[in-house]
Design an enzyme around this catalytic site. Structure first.
Site, PDB file in Angstrom:
ATOM      1  N   MET A   1     -11.497   5.232   5.404  1.00 15.80           N
ATOM      2  CA  MET A   1     -10.439   5.761   6.268  1.00 15.80           C
ATOM      3  C   MET A   1     -10.907   5.720   7.726  1.00 15.80           C
ATOM      4  SD  MET A   1      -7.887   6.511   4.339  1.00 15.80           S
ATOM      5  CE  MET A   1      -6.862   7.309   5.587  1.00 15.80           C
TER       6      MET A   1
ATOM      7  N   MET B   1       0.876  11.652  -1.117  1.00 14.30           N
ATOM      8  CA  MET B   1       0.314  12.885  -0.532  1.00 14.30           C
ATOM      9  C   MET B   1       0.956  14.100  -1.174  1.00 14.30           C
ATOM     10  SD  MET B   1       0.254  11.902   3.483  1.00 14.30           S
ATOM     11  CE  MET B   1      -0.017  10.213   4.055  1.00 14.30           C
TER      12      MET B   1
ATOM     13  N   GLY C   1       0.225   6.719  12.279  1.00 13.52           N
ATOM     14  CA  GLY C   1       0.309   6.791  13.737  1.00 13.52           C
ATOM     15  C   GLY C   1      -0.849   7.482  14.445  1.00 13.52           C
TER      16      GLY C   1
ATOM     17  N   GLY D   1      -4.685   3.501  11.828  1.00 15.51           N
ATOM     18  CA  GLY D   1      -4.850   3.047  13.210  1.00 15.51           C
ATOM     19  C   GLY D   1      -5.226   1.582  13.336  1.00 15.51           C
TER      20      GLY D   1
ATOM     21  N   HIS E   1       0.864  -1.191   0.000  1.00 13.93           N
ATOM     22  CA  HIS E   1       0.000   0.000   0.000  1.00 13.93           C
ATOM     23  C   HIS E   1       0.900   1.242   0.000  1.00 13.93           C
ATOM     24  CE1 HIS E   1      -3.694   2.274   1.081  1.00 13.93           C
ATOM     25  NE2 HIS E   1      -2.877   3.023   1.806  1.00 13.93           N
TER      26      HIS E   1
ATOM     27  N   MET F   1      -3.743  10.736  -2.167  1.00 12.75           N
ATOM     28  CA  MET F   1      -4.305  11.795  -1.317  1.00 12.75           C
ATOM     29  C   MET F   1      -3.857  13.111  -1.930  1.00 12.75           C
ATOM     30  SD  MET F   1      -3.608   9.894   2.285  1.00 12.75           S
ATOM     31  CE  MET F   1      -2.534   8.681   1.521  1.00 12.75           C
TER      32      MET F   1
HETATM   33  C1  DX5 Z   1      -2.867   7.829   6.333  1.00 11.87           C
HETATM   34  C2  DX5 Z   1      -2.401   6.731   5.375  1.00 11.87           C
HETATM   35  C3  DX5 Z   1      -2.241   5.382   6.003  1.00 11.87           C
HETATM   36  C4  DX5 Z   1      -1.429   5.357   7.257  1.00 11.87           C
HETATM   37  C5  DX5 Z   1      -1.371   4.044   7.934  1.00 11.87           C
HETATM   38  O1  DX5 Z   1      -3.154   8.975   5.618  1.00 11.87           O
HETATM   39  O2  DX5 Z   1      -3.318   6.593   4.326  1.00 11.87           O
HETATM   40  O3  DX5 Z   1      -1.918   4.385   5.059  1.00 11.87           O
HETATM   41  O4  DX5 Z   1      -0.166   5.886   7.078  1.00 11.87           O
HETATM   42  O5  DX5 Z   1      -0.544   4.162   9.051  1.00 11.87           O
HETATM   43  P1  DX5 Z   1      -0.980   3.745  10.529  1.00 11.87           P
HETATM   44  O6  DX5 Z   1      -1.237   2.265  10.481  1.00 11.87           O
HETATM   45  O7  DX5 Z   1       0.189   4.109  11.338  1.00 11.87           O
HETATM   46  O8  DX5 Z   1      -2.222   4.514  10.879  1.00 11.87           O
HETATM   47 ZN    ZN Z   2      -3.248   4.814   2.856  1.00  8.20          ZN
END
Ligand code: DX5
Ligand code: ZN
Length: 232
Positions: A149, A49, A157, A185, A45, A80
């Site tokens: 999400m 961003m 984190g 999370g 994955h 994103m």
């Molecule tokens: C957040 C990302 C996620 C995230 C997952 O915007 O899309 O993929 O980094 O990381 P954890 O598991 O640390 O929430």
């Molecule tokens: Zn993601």
């Protein structure tokens, strides 16, 4: 890999833990990929961003291209970014097998989902915790996947928001055959309820990469997911 192959592979692997590479050691990317392959993950994955749709800035096509050369695992690219339509073909050319953009980033998701399919990839729609499910109801027939999400997109984190569970349960009823992914999370305390609420793909960042032994974490998370799937 074809859209169909990618979707079959992910469906067959479900419930599957997909590592989010946000927190991996980019100085040793090849070694990180091998460690994840050895851990038996079903896909990678990748969080793209743009510093605009979300305040954080990560990576783009060159990293997807690099990973494409390093592995045959499906690449699940989570965009994103604002105006995702500008970059769809570039990400598919770079090697994305599954390309997901945010419903909040466009007025008209349908033409984008159509374009992704035309490009030969699978297309997904993502929605943030604050965005109601109704926002994607008109596009579900063109979605290969919905990414729910469980944190506001932007950073790894963060703490899991249980609103995602409610959305997963409703989606499972609305679109029983849809591939459902949850992101943010997800850890040993939250993974089971994600699966029992309907998630097939579990994106995990910190609960893998903040540990020394990735394989052990993937195994624990997968076991917990599989046990929840068995309970139904
Ligand atoms: C957040 C990302 C996620 C995230 C997952 O915007 O899309 O993929 O980094 O990381 P954890 O598991 O640390 O929430
Ligand atoms: Zn993601």
């Amino acid at each position: 890999m074809s859209r169909r192959d990618c979707l079959d592979r992910l469906q067959n692997a479900a419930p599957a833990v997909l590592p989010s590479l946000l927190l991996c050691d980019f100085g040793n990317l090849e070694r990180e990929v091998r460690r994840l392959e050895e851990a038996g993950v079903a896909a990678l994955h990748l969080d793209v961003m743009d510093g605009h749709f979300v305040p954080n800035l990560t990576y783009g096509m060159p990293l997807v291209e690099t990973l494409r050369r390093l592995t045959t695992l499906p690449l699940d690219v989570h965009l994103m970014i604002t105006r995702p339509e500008r970059y769809l073909s570039q990400f598919v050319d770079a090697g994305a097998d599954l390309l997901t953009f945010h419903v909040e980033a466009t007025q008209e998701p349908r033409p984008l989902l159509e374009e992704i399919r035309k490009l030969g990839a699978a297309g997904g729609l993502a929605l943030n915790p604050a965005t109601p499910l109704e926002s994607l109801e008109n596009s579900l027939d063109l979605c290969d996947l919905v990414l729910v999400m469980s944190v506001p997109a932007g950073f790894g984190g963060q703490a899991f928001d249980p609103i995602a569970l409610e959305k997963l349960r409703r989606l499972r009823e609305l679109a029983p055959r849809m591939l459902l992914e949850v992101d943010g999370g997800v850890n040993l305390s939250t993974v089971a309820e994600c699966v029992s609420s309907g998630a097939h793909l579990l994106v995990v960042g910190s609960a893998i990469f903040r540990h020394e032994d990735y394989a052990a974490q993937v195994r624990r998370l997968t076991q917990s997911a599989a046990a929840a799937a068995l309970k139904g």
